[in-house]
Design a protein around this motif. Structure first.
Motif, PDB file in Angstrom:
ATOM      1  N   GLY A 155      40.256  22.702  18.715  1.00  0.00           N
ATOM      2  CA  GLY A 155      41.297  22.509  19.711  1.00  0.00           C
ATOM      3  C   GLY A 155      42.575  22.050  19.028  1.00  0.00           C
ATOM      4  N   ILE A 156      43.693  22.166  19.744  1.00  0.00           N
ATOM      5  CA  ILE A 156      44.993  21.799  19.178  1.00  0.00           C
ATOM      6  C   ILE A 156      45.731  20.912  20.172  1.00  0.00           C
ATOM      7  CG2 ILE A 156      47.198  22.649  18.297  1.00  0.00           C
ATOM      8  CD1 ILE A 156      45.740  25.356  17.776  1.00  0.00           C
ATOM      9  N   LEU A 157      46.130  19.739  19.720  1.00  0.00           N
ATOM     10  CA  LEU A 157      46.968  18.826  20.493  1.00  0.00           C
ATOM     11  C   LEU A 157      48.248  18.619  19.689  1.00  0.00           C
ATOM     12  CD1 LEU A 157      44.323  16.156  21.574  1.00  0.00           C
ATOM     13  CD2 LEU A 157      45.363  17.911  23.038  1.00  0.00           C
ATOM     14  N   ILE A 158      49.328  19.217  20.143  1.00  0.00           N
ATOM     15  CA  ILE A 158      50.568  19.192  19.367  1.00  0.00           C
ATOM     16  C   ILE A 158      51.268  17.838  19.526  1.00  0.00           C
ATOM     17  CG2 ILE A 158      52.810  20.266  19.003  1.00  0.00           C
ATOM     18  CD1 ILE A 158      51.640  22.888  20.064  1.00  0.00           C
ATOM     19  N   CYS A 159      51.286  17.073  18.466  1.00  0.00           N
ATOM     20  CA  CYS A 159      52.054  15.838  18.343  1.00  0.00           C
ATOM     21  C   CYS A 159      51.875  14.908  19.542  1.00  0.00           C
ATOM     22  CB  CYS A 159      53.522  16.177  18.096  1.00  0.00           C
ATOM     23  SG  CYS A 159      54.467  14.824  17.323  1.00  0.00           S
ATOM     24  N   TYR A 160      52.853  14.813  20.434  1.00  0.00           N
ATOM     25  CA  TYR A 160      52.819  13.893  21.580  1.00  0.00           C
ATOM     26  C   TYR A 160      51.578  14.104  22.438  1.00  0.00           C
ATOM     27  CZ  TYR A 160      55.125  11.120  25.324  1.00  0.00           C
ATOM     28  OH  TYR A 160      55.464  10.180  26.264  1.00  0.00           O
ATOM     29  N   ASP A 161      51.072  15.335  22.500  1.00  0.00           N
ATOM     30  CA  ASP A 161      49.876  15.608  23.297  1.00  0.00           C
ATOM     31  C   ASP A 161      48.696  14.764  22.837  1.00  0.00           C
ATOM     32  OD1 ASP A 161      51.257  17.497  24.757  1.00  0.00           O
ATOM     33  OD2 ASP A 161      50.310  19.240  23.807  1.00  0.00           O
ATOM     34  N   SER A 162      48.671  14.405  21.560  1.00  0.00           N
ATOM     35  CA  SER A 162      47.540  13.641  21.031  1.00  0.00           C
ATOM     36  C   SER A 162      47.517  12.207  21.553  1.00  0.00           C
ATOM     37  CB  SER A 162      47.583  13.609  19.499  1.00  0.00           C
ATOM     38  OG  SER A 162      48.662  12.804  19.037  1.00  0.00           O
ATOM     39  N   GLU A 163      48.603  11.781  22.179  1.00  0.00           N
ATOM     40  CA  GLU A 163      48.686  10.412  22.679  1.00  0.00           C
ATOM     41  C   GLU A 163      48.145  10.272  24.103  1.00  0.00           C
ATOM     42  OE1 GLU A 163      52.572   8.667  21.938  1.00  0.00           O
ATOM     43  OE2 GLU A 163      52.879  10.018  20.234  1.00  0.00           O
ATOM     44  N   PHE A 164      47.594  11.349  24.666  1.00  0.00           N
ATOM     45  CA  PHE A 164      47.134  11.342  26.050  1.00  0.00           C
ATOM     46  C   PHE A 164      45.629  11.591  26.101  1.00  0.00           C
ATOM     47  CE2 PHE A 164      51.619  12.103  26.160  1.00  0.00           C
ATOM     48  CZ  PHE A 164      52.049  11.323  27.231  1.00  0.00           C
ATOM     49  N   ARG A 193      49.568   9.071  14.706  1.00  0.00           N
ATOM     50  CA  ARG A 193      48.365   8.781  13.921  1.00  0.00           C
ATOM     51  C   ARG A 193      47.363   7.967  14.737  1.00  0.00           C
ATOM     52  NH1 ARG A 193      47.721   5.331   8.236  1.00  0.00           N
ATOM     53  NH2 ARG A 193      45.510   4.911   8.559  1.00  0.00           N
ATOM     54  N   ILE A 194      47.847   6.964  15.458  1.00  0.00           N
ATOM     55  CA  ILE A 194      46.954   6.172  16.313  1.00  0.00           C
ATOM     56  C   ILE A 194      46.325   7.064  17.381  1.00  0.00           C
ATOM     57  CG2 ILE A 194      46.900   4.348  18.067  1.00  0.00           C
ATOM     58  CD1 ILE A 194      49.041   2.897  16.305  1.00  0.00           C
ATOM     59  N   GLY A 195      47.133   7.968  17.965  1.00  0.00           N
ATOM     60  CA  GLY A 195      46.596   8.897  18.950  1.00  0.00           C
ATOM     61  C   GLY A 195      45.519   9.785  18.353  1.00  0.00           C
ATOM     62  N   ALA A 196      45.762  10.306  17.159  1.00  0.00           N
ATOM     63  CA  ALA A 196      44.775  11.173  16.507  1.00  0.00           C
ATOM     64  C   ALA A 196      43.490  10.410  16.226  1.00  0.00           C
ATOM     65  CB  ALA A 196      45.361  11.747  15.224  1.00  0.00           C
ATOM     66  N   LEU A 201      37.809   8.908  17.853  1.00  0.00           N
ATOM     67  CA  LEU A 201      36.873   7.889  18.321  1.00  0.00           C
ATOM     68  C   LEU A 201      36.244   8.288  19.648  1.00  0.00           C
ATOM     69  CD1 LEU A 201      35.675   4.993  18.155  1.00  0.00           C
ATOM     70  CD2 LEU A 201      37.748   4.209  19.305  1.00  0.00           C
ATOM     71  N   GLU A 202      37.074   8.680  20.607  1.00  0.00           N
ATOM     72  CA  GLU A 202      36.579   8.996  21.947  1.00  0.00           C
ATOM     73  C   GLU A 202      35.673  10.218  21.967  1.00  0.00           C
ATOM     74  OE1 GLU A 202      40.670   7.396  24.105  1.00  0.00           O
ATOM     75  OE2 GLU A 202      40.287   9.539  23.845  1.00  0.00           O
ATOM     76  N   ASN A 203      36.074  11.251  21.241  1.00  0.00           N
ATOM     77  CA  ASN A 203      35.317  12.507  21.267  1.00  0.00           C
ATOM     78  C   ASN A 203      34.291  12.601  20.141  1.00  0.00           C
ATOM     79  OD1 ASN A 203      36.663  13.409  23.498  1.00  0.00           O
ATOM     80  ND2 ASN A 203      37.966  14.855  22.428  1.00  0.00           N
ATOM     81  N   GLN A 204      34.245  11.584  19.273  1.00  0.00           N
ATOM     82  CA  GLN A 204      33.334  11.604  18.122  1.00  0.00           C
ATOM     83  C   GLN A 204      33.447  12.946  17.388  1.00  0.00           C
ATOM     84  OE1 GLN A 204      29.910  10.101  20.646  1.00  0.00           O
ATOM     85  NE2 GLN A 204      29.612   8.822  18.826  1.00  0.00           N
ATOM     86  N   CYS A 205      34.679  13.225  16.990  1.00  0.00           N
ATOM     87  CA  CYS A 205      34.993  14.483  16.318  1.00  0.00           C
ATOM     88  C   CYS A 205      35.904  14.194  15.133  1.00  0.00           C
ATOM     89  CB  CYS A 205      35.670  15.456  17.295  1.00  0.00           C
ATOM     90  SG  CYS A 205      37.333  14.962  17.814  1.00  0.00           S
ATOM     91  N   VAL A 206      36.387  15.233  14.494  1.00  0.00           N
ATOM     92  CA  VAL A 206      37.357  15.106  13.415  1.00  0.00           C
ATOM     93  C   VAL A 206      38.720  15.531  13.932  1.00  0.00           C
ATOM     94  CG1 VAL A 206      38.076  16.099  11.198  1.00  0.00           C
ATOM     95  CG2 VAL A 206      35.700  15.396  11.546  1.00  0.00           C
ATOM     96  N   THR A 207      39.740  14.751  13.621  1.00  0.00           N
ATOM     97  CA  THR A 207      41.114  15.129  13.943  1.00  0.00           C
ATOM     98  C   THR A 207      41.894  15.307  12.650  1.00  0.00           C
ATOM     99  OG1 THR A 207      41.783  12.796  14.204  1.00  0.00           O
ATOM    100  CG2 THR A 207      41.114  13.995  16.188  1.00  0.00           C
ATOM    101  N   VAL A 208      42.801  16.272  12.666  1.00  0.00           N
ATOM    102  CA  VAL A 208      43.557  16.638  11.465  1.00  0.00           C
ATOM    103  C   VAL A 208      45.041  16.593  11.794  1.00  0.00           C
ATOM    104  CG1 VAL A 208      43.911  18.376   9.686  1.00  0.00           C
ATOM    105  CG2 VAL A 208      41.655  18.156  10.772  1.00  0.00           C
ATOM    106  N   MET A 209      45.745  15.631  11.228  1.00  0.00           N
ATOM    107  CA  MET A 209      47.179  15.448  11.477  1.00  0.00           C
ATOM    108  C   MET A 209      47.979  16.022  10.316  1.00  0.00           C
ATOM    109  SD  MET A 209      49.177  11.845  12.079  1.00  0.00           S
ATOM    110  CE  MET A 209      50.960  11.791  12.363  1.00  0.00           C
ATOM    111  N   SER A 210      48.922  16.882  10.618  1.00  0.00           N
ATOM    112  CA  SER A 210      49.878  17.370   9.623  1.00  0.00           C
ATOM    113  C   SER A 210      51.266  16.871  10.008  1.00  0.00           C
ATOM    114  CB  SER A 210      49.852  18.895   9.547  1.00  0.00           C
ATOM    115  OG  SER A 210      50.049  19.474  10.831  1.00  0.00           O
ATOM    116  N   SER A 211      52.151  16.767   9.027  1.00  0.00           N
ATOM    117  CA  SER A 211      53.463  16.161   9.268  1.00  0.00           C
ATOM    118  C   SER A 211      54.565  16.915   8.530  1.00  0.00           C
ATOM    119  CB  SER A 211      53.479  14.704   8.780  1.00  0.00           C
ATOM    120  OG  SER A 211      52.585  13.893   9.492  1.00  0.00           O
ATOM    121  N   VAL A 212      55.719  17.008   9.173  1.00  0.00           N
ATOM    122  CA  VAL A 212      56.944  17.370   8.454  1.00  0.00           C
ATOM    123  C   VAL A 212      57.431  16.117   7.742  1.00  0.00           C
ATOM    124  CG1 VAL A 212      59.334  18.144   8.682  1.00  0.00           C
ATOM    125  CG2 VAL A 212      57.546  19.184  10.091  1.00  0.00           C
ATOM    126  N   VAL A 213      57.935  16.278   6.516  1.00  0.00           N
ATOM    127  CA  VAL A 213      58.430  15.129   5.765  1.00  0.00           C
ATOM    128  C   VAL A 213      59.810  15.443   5.180  1.00  0.00           C
ATOM    129  CG1 VAL A 213      56.119  14.316   5.180  1.00  0.00           C
ATOM    130  CG2 VAL A 213      57.289  15.855   3.614  1.00  0.00           C
TER     131      VAL A 213
END
Length: 296
Positions: A155-164, A193-196, A201-213
């Motif tokens: 699944g994909i949660l784009i940036c702000y979406d991960s905070e919900f 990062r906290i959202g990811a 934690l909630e879904n007991q899955c792996v989350t992968v955060m990428s960032s522009v720098v």
């Protein structure tokens, strides 16, 4: 599998060949390191606006459509690289103005997931930041998708979406949640990062955060970005005690790599020290109504 997630700088591109060379080099580096899944960040496609000139790239409205006009070409390149190297690639998201949901007339923020088979999955951002909504007029797109791939369910949660949390819960069947992001300040990076990590934690899955720098002074939308690639899991059996599988150095361009085992995800969901994913429904009836007790 091995996952590569990007801390990705944006460049001024003198011509299309420069973009081809850049993307090919990034993908080749990750492939040489053994990566199976490559994750680019949110709005990484904005560098395509520079192909239309810095005046266009520096105009909020014009840059939206300059990128949208180039997405098909970028997608063809990503599809070719995914097929040629036998990898899955999440392309950097960007404004899309074609194939919009019914009733949507403004650009959406769209990520695209390319499989080596040639299949493509599309995910639009669900909830806009204040800047996107109030200044840029980027709007929510189509619904959440769950992609069944040879690497597992993604699944994909784009940036702000991960905070919900409810968006994350809608993707509770995903083994891996991709969180492409771009954040201006350390506070924004920390929120995502906290959202990811919370979704892992909630879904007991792996989350992968990428960032522009880094800096992109030519763009009022992504002029300065703070972040780092990161890969997270639940702090439970089979995972690091911190939940941090891999974490890049802040604002240092490059790939961040982590090893992920779907069997470990299945095991922690079945018999973890805690069972957050299974126990989600136990909140029902306990969160509403709240009893107000006066202590004064």
């Amino acid at each position: 599998m091995k996952i590569a997630t990007a801390s990705y700088p944006l460049d001024v591109l003198p011509d299309w060949a420069a973009y081809e060379d850049k993307l090919t080099a990034w993908v080749s580096e990750a492939v040489d390191a053994g990566a199976d899944l490559l994750v680019f960040p949110e709005y990484a496609a904005m560098e395509l606006a520079t192909l239309a000139g810095l005046d266009v790239a520096g105009d909020l409205e014009a840059s939206l459509f300059a990128v949208a006009d180039r997405l098909a070409d970028a997608d063809a390149l990503h599809a070719h690289l995914a097929s040629a190297h036998g990898v899955h690639i999440l392309a950097g998201s960007g404004p899309a103005a074609d194939a919009l949901p019914e009733g949507v007339t403004r650009p959406v923020n769209r990520a695209r997931l390319f499989a080596p088979s040639g299949a493509v999955g599309v995910q639009d951002k669900q909830i806009m930041t204040r800047f996107e909504a109030e200044e840029w007029d980027v709007v929510p797109g189509g619904p959440l998708q769950l992609f069944e791939t040879s690497l597992g369910k993604i699944g994909i949660l784009i940036c702000y979406d991960s905070e919900f949390p409810l968006l994350g819960r809608a993707l509770a069947e995903a083994d891996i949640l991709l969180v492409p992001s771009v954040t201006e300040a350390m506070s924004g990076y920390s929120r995502v990062r906290i959202g990811a990590q919370a979704r892992a934690l909630e879904n007991q899955c792996v989350t992968v955060m990428s960032s522009v720098v880094g800096a992109a002074a030519w763009s009022p939308a992504v002029d300065i970005s703070t972040g780092a690639g990161g890969i997270f899991g639940p702090p439970d059996r089979g995972f690091p005690e911190t939940g941090v599988i891999a974490l890049g150095e802040l604002n240092v361009p490059g790939w961040v790599y982590g090893e992920v085992d779907l069997d470990v995800i299945a095991a922690v969901r079945a018999d973890g020290v805690v069972l957050n994913r299974r126990h989600w429904t136990l909140q029902q009836g306990r969160a509403d109504p709240v009893t107000v007790t006066r202590l004064a």
